[in-house]
Design an enzyme around this catalytic site. Structure first.
Site, PDB file in Angstrom:
ATOM      1  CG  HIS A 135      -2.949   2.274 -11.418  1.00  0.00           C
ATOM      2  ND1 HIS A 135      -2.413   2.036 -12.382  1.00  0.00           N
ATOM      3  CD2 HIS A 135      -4.317   2.086 -11.938  1.00  0.00           C
ATOM      4  CE1 HIS A 135      -2.976   1.804 -13.416  1.00  0.00           C
ATOM      5  NE2 HIS A 135      -4.431   1.719 -13.030  1.00  0.00           N
ATOM      6  CB  SER A 155      15.126  -4.936  14.309  1.00  0.00           C
ATOM      7  OG  SER A 155      16.126  -3.995  13.961  1.00  0.00           O
TER       8      SER A 155
END
Length: 461
Positions: free
Chosen positions: A169, A293
C-alpha cells in the site's frame, strides 16, 4: 498552414520504425501475400505429387524452381499483385492469377487449373495468417521477450543479497531483497512464456463451408479430410477438422490473450521500476548527449519505462480487441475478421517497441545500495511483525504470559517512526525466553529478510 506531402500515420512506421521493422517481413500486407503464394504453391505441389484431380508430378527442377520463386517473393511480385488487385478487387484472386502466370512462364500452363482448386479464400488466408503470426512470434517477439527475461534474471542474481524495504500500500513493510523482487517478475514472465509456447497454430483446409463438398464432387474416392490434415500439418501447423468457412480463430484469441497478459506483467514491471527510480532505489545512468528536460538541465527522466507503459497499453488495446472480435463470425462467415486481422502487426508492433524500451531501460539503471540502506535504517518499526510473532511462539511454548502481543506492538509502532534504541528497550523488557530475546536483539531491518536470498534459486529449477 500548408499540409505536408503524405507521411506515415502510425509512429510504428515513422518514429519507431527501426525498433519494429523486423515485423514487417511477416505481419504486413506484403508478408501476408508472400505466405499466400507459399500456400498456393505448396497446395499445387501436393496435388501433383499425389496425382490428385488429374495432376501429374512436376519434374524435380520445375518444382524446385517454383518453390524458389515463391520463397524469393519480393518487390516485383508486390507491384504485380497491386496492379492485378486494382482489377480483381480481391486480394486472394490476385494471388491466384500471379501463381497462374508463373506456371505459364515455367512451361507448366497445363497445371494452371489446379491453382486454388477446391479452395475458398479463407483456406489460403487462415493458413497464411497462422504461418506469418507463428513466424513473427518465433523470430521477433519471442527473442525480445526472452532478452528481457534474461536481463531480469541477471539482475535478480546480481542483487539477490541486497536488502530492500518492501512497500505494501506504498507503506514500509517486511523487508526483502532487490534480487528477490526482480525474481518474482522473472518467474511470472517465464510462466507466460511457457503458455505462449504451448499455443496451437490451427489451420483449416476444407472448402467453402468446411464440408469438402467441392472436393467430393471432383473425386469422391479420395479421403479428403486425411489429405487436408496431411497438407496442413506439412506446413508446420495444427489441423482443425471442424470449422465453418473460416477457421474459428480461437487459437488467435488464445495467443493474443496470453501475450496481452504478458504485456500486463511487463506494465507492472515498468511501473515498479519507475517507482523505485523515483524514490532513489535505482540510479539512472546518464546517456551522453541526451536531454531530460527542455528547461531543467539536471533531469534524467525514466523515459524508457514510460514509453513502455504507453506502448503496452496500446498493444493490449489492439490484442484485446482482436481476441474479442475474432471468435465471432455470423453463420458461416463475415468479413469482420478480415478487417481486424490486418491490425495484428500493430498489436505486436507496440509490444515489441515496449520490450525494446524495457530492455534499454534496464541497461541504464544501477541499484543504489546507500539509498536502500538509508530507508531500512529509518524504518525499525517494520520489526514489529517479527517481535509479535516471536512472542506468540513463546506464549504457546509456555515461556511467556504476555497477553495480546499483536496489540502491544500495534500500540508501539502503528503510524509511528521508532528507532533502534526504542525497539531494543522494548525487547529487553519482554517476558520471553533468553534465546528468543537474543535473536530479536540481533535483528535489524536489513537482516529481516527471511528466505529472500534463497528464493532466487527457484528460478534455476
Amino acid at each position: 498552414m500548408t499540409p505536408l506531402p503524405p507521411q506515415p500515420i502510425s509512429p510504428l512506421d515513422g518514429r519507431y520504425r527501426k525498433a519494429v521493422e523486423d515485423l514487417g517481413g511477416t505481419l504486413s500486407e506484403a508478408g501476408l501475400n508472400k505466405a499466400r503464394v507459399h500456400v498456393e504453391v505448396e497446395w499445387l505441389a501436393y496435388l501433383t505429387e499425389h496425382s490428385l484431380l488429374g495432376g501429374t508430378p512436376m519434374g524435380p527442377e520445375q518444382l524446385a524452381s517454383l518453390r524458389e520463386w515463391a520463397s524469393g517473393f519480393g518487390q516485383a511480385e508486390i507491384d504485380e499483385l497491386a496492379e492485378t488487385e486494382r482489377t480483381t478487387q480481391h486480394d486472394v484472386k490476385a494471388v491466384e492469377y500471379l501463381v497462374r502466370a508463373r506456371l505459364e512462364q515455367q512451361g507448366l500452363g497445363h497445371l494452371a487449373e489446379l491453382t486454388h482448386v477446391c479452395c475458398t479464400s479463407e483456406d489460403i488466408n487462415n493458413l497464411s495468417y497462422a504461418l506469418t503470426v507463428k513466424q513473427a512470434v518465433a523470430d521477433v517477439w519471442r527473442p525480445k521477450f526472452v532478452a528481457v527475461i534474461s536481463e531480469l534474471a541477471r539482475q535478480a542474481e546480481l542483487y539477490r543479497e541486497l536488502p530492500m524495504m518492501s512497500r505494501t500500500h506504498g507503506q514500509p513493510a517486511t523487508p526483502t531483497t532487490l534480487g528477490r523482487e526482480i525474481a518474482v517478475f522473472v518467474h511470472r514472465l517465464e510462466r507466460q512464456l511457457n503458455q505462449i509456447d504451448d499455443i496451437e497454430y490451427l489451420g483449416k483446409f476444407s472448402g467453402a463451408t468446411g464440408t469438402f463438398a467441392a472436393h467430393m464432387a471432383a473425386d469422391p474416392a479420395v479421403d479428403w479430410p486425411a489429405v487436408s490434415q496431411e497438407f496442413v500439418e506439412g506446413l508446420g501447423l495444427d489441423w482443425n477438422p471442424l470449422t465453418t468457412q473460416i477457421e474459428s480463430h480461437d487459437w488467435q484469441a488464445e495467443l493474443y490473450t496470453r501475450i496481452a497478459h504478458a504485456n500486463r506483467i511487463l506494465h507492472n514491471l515498468a511501473t515498479d521500476v519507475w517507482s523505485y527510480i523515483s524514490i532513489g532505489y535505482f540510479r539512472q545512468i546518464p546517456v551522453a548527449g541526451a536531454t531530460g528536460s527542455s528547461t531543467m538541465p539536471h533531469k534524467v527522466n525514466p523515459i524508457r519505462f514510460e514509453n513502455a507503459e504507453a506502448n503496452l497499453e496500446l498493444s493490449n488495446a489492439i490484442l484485446d480487441s482482436l481476441a474479442a472480435t475474432l471468435v465471432t463470425s455470423r453463420w458461416q462467415r463475415d468479413l469482420t475478421d478480415s478487417s481486424a486481422q490486418r491490425n495484428i502487426g500493430v498489436g505486436f508492433g507496440h509490444s515489441v517497441l515496449a520490450l525494446d524500451n524495457i530492455l534499454r531501460g534496464l541497461g541504464q539503471i544501477d541499484a543504489a545500495p546507500e539509498a536502500l540502506a538509508y530507508d531500512l535504517d529509518h524504518n525499525w518499526e517494520v520489526l514489529g511483525e517479527a517481535i509479535q510473532t516471536v512472542i506468540r511462539a513463546e506464549v504457546t511454548a509456555g515461556r511467556s504470559t504476555i497477553k495480546d502481543p499483536y496489540a502491544a506492538l500495534k500500540e508501539l509502532t502503528r503510524g509511528r517512526r521508532i528507532g533502534q534504541a526504542e525497539l531494543v528497550e522494548f525487547v529487553q523488557a519482554l517476558e520471553i525466553g533468553d534465546d528468543a530475546k537474543q535473536r530479536l536483539l540481533a535483528l535489524t531491518p536489513a537482516t529481516y529478510i527471511g528466505e529472500a536470498v534463497r528464493l532466487v534459486d527457484f528460478l534455476q529449477r
